[in-house]
Design an enzyme around this catalytic site. Structure first.
Site, PDB file in Angstrom:
ATOM      1  N   LYS A 169       0.839  -1.201   0.000  1.00  0.00           N
ATOM      2  CA  LYS A 169       0.000   0.000   0.000  1.00  0.00           C
ATOM      3  C   LYS A 169       0.875   1.252   0.000  1.00  0.00           C
ATOM      4  CE  LYS A 169      -3.501  -2.717   0.309  1.00  0.00           C
ATOM      5  NZ  LYS A 169      -3.552  -3.453  -0.928  1.00  0.00           N
ATOM      6  N   ASP A 170       0.269   2.362  -0.402  1.00  0.00           N
ATOM      7  CA  ASP A 170       0.983   3.637  -0.469  1.00  0.00           C
ATOM      8  C   ASP A 170       1.601   3.984   0.882  1.00  0.00           C
ATOM      9  OD1 ASP A 170      -1.519   3.730  -2.369  1.00  0.00           O
ATOM     10  OD2 ASP A 170      -0.026   5.066  -3.247  1.00  0.00           O
TER      11      ASP A 170
END
Length: 457
Positions: free
Chosen positions: A100-101
């Site tokens: 994920k970011d």
């Protein structure tokens, strides 16, 4: 429409839409970029859960504890490492469905092997929370990932609200007509602040292991922290690994792992690279594979070939009932089947696909095949090179990837004044993307940023 130089370096050479962008900045605050993971069984990891609900988390074998990990401004692998350390387990016992970011607030599922629900109370890490759900029947992997739901705030927009509405509507009409956006690998796949992941991967694929290690350690970036940049520049000049170990900031954890090895074994670059976690090692050749894919997809669009229809010689893949493309169920389009295939694409049952380079993957046929061969010739690399001698565990067989990223549940929530930036406006939007597709690729079409780094990409 002019594409920023940084994006061209990542193989993204074109926009799919011609409408003017709205500009602005993402990730002004971490709260402006929120990601919630969805598994194929429908389980959604929520950032602010009202009640914890999960499906398929009641396995009688209490081995893989399924949790929701909520993190703020953490890279996924570093968060996993920190959690594993506090729980006293190996990182190999932690399963994830996807990365994920980092500059964001994200919620995702993880499994942790060999611990109890009570053990999760031992985890006390700033900006990380773990919510145990129950026991899953297996270690979590990308196989279980459906996609991600995003809520994005774009701030510091100079346009009037009327102009904003018009530009948003214009871009969205084009995206709707196309059926999505090009399924480019996004900026974070390569490292936006220091985009060298694919360059390291290229060196690995070509068997230049010393070059790969030195690029990772010592290639500086003007946008990184000055202390880090200075340490890299010094190492690039001196090749003095012991001195570099003293100079490199503690925050450069992975670089320091390699430097410790090279300080003792200055010519063992293969052994040094293997000090990195295997998941991280694999990201490098995969990033080069992604770069090649981006270039191929760009060239197809620039040639005027459609990405929402098939041509003779193209690969197409089936769409599963879940909405996920199934790269294992594919066809090569012939003159006899093109009409039938394009009807299936129109009905949402198939997608155009482009090969990801690998030693077992065959080129497309027809014009598309020529594009692929030309890009590999430009790169001076063959498909066979992806069988990496010296690093067999990093070899890539290749596969097919959808050319189009379909967007689900797109919604504009607000077009209002930006409370954080006087005399500016903001847009709040949400949407869902299937696994493997990047929010920043949709956002670049909407925003058309002149400088992706300053725009928060």
């Amino acid at each position: 429409m002019r594409v920023p130089r940084l994006e061209k370096k990542l193989g993204i050479e074109v926009y799919a839409t011609r409408s003017l962008g709205i500009g602005g900045v993402i990730r002004f605050f971490p709260e402006d970029f929120m990601v919630e993971e969805i598994l194929v069984n429908g389980s959604k990891a929520e950032i602010f859960p009202t009640e914890i609900q999960v499906r398929d988390a009641s396995s009688p074998i209490k081995r893989h504890l399924l949790c929701v990990l909520v993190k703020r401004n953490w890279e996924t692998l570093q968060a996993v490492r920190a959690i594993a350390r506090q729980l006293g387990v190996s990182v190999r016992h932690v399963g994830i469905a996807g990365l994920k970011d980092a500059t964001a607030i994200t919620a995702q599922h993880i499994t942790i092997e060999g611990i109890t629900m009570e053990d999760t109370r031992k985890v006390h890490i700033n900006d990380i929370k773990i919510h145990p759900l129950g026991y899953f029947h297996a270690k979590l992997s990308p196989y279980y990932l459906l996609g991600n739901s995003f809520k994005i705030t774009i701030r510091r927009i100079s346009r009037s609200r009327t102009d904003l509405q018009e530009r948003i509507s214009s871009v969205l009409r084009e995206i709707q007509a196309l059926g999505g956006v090009p399924n480019f690998f996004g900026h974070q796949r390569f490292g936006t602040m220091r985009p060298i992941t694919h360059l390291v991967g290229k060196a690995l694929v070509k068997g230049k292991f010393q070059k790969a290690v030195m690029l990772f350690l010592a290639k500086p970036s003007p946008t990184e922290h000055p202390e880090s940049r200075k340490a890299r520049e010094e190492l690039w000049k001196t090749q003095d690994f012991k001195k570099a170990l003293e100079m490199f900031p503690k925050s450069l954890h992975y670089e320091r792992l390699i430097l410790r090895h090279l300080a003792k074994n200055p010519s063992d670059f293969v052994g040094a690279f293997r000090r990195l976690p295997l998941k991280l090692q694999r990201l490098f050749p995969q990033a080069y594979q992604a770069y090649i894919f981006n270039k191929i997809l760009s060239r197809r669009i620039m040639k005027g070939l459609p990405i929402n229809k098939a041509e003779v010689g193209d690969y197409v893949i089936e769409i599963e009932p879940s909405g996920l493309p199934n790269a294992l169920r594919y066809k090569v389009v012939s003159r006899d089947t093109i009409s039938e295939v394009n009807k299936a694409i129109e009905n949402g049952k198939m997608l155009l696909a482009i090969p990801l380079a690998g030693f077992k993957q065959k080129f497309s046929q027809g014009i598309q095949g020529e594009i692929e061969k030309n890009v590999l010739e430009e790169e001076k690399v063959s498909l066979e090179k992806f069988k990496i001698k010296g690093f067999p565990e990093l070899s890539l067989k290749g596969e097919l990837r959808a050319a189009l990223a379909r967007i689900k549940e797109f919604f504009i929530h607000e077009v209002t004044s930006d409370e954080a930036n006087p005399r500016k406006n903001k847009v709040v939007t949400s949407f869902m993307l299937y696994r493997g597709s990047y929010a920043t690729i949709l956002l670049r079409e909407l925003m058309k940023p002149r400088n992706p780094i300053k725009a928060g990409f």
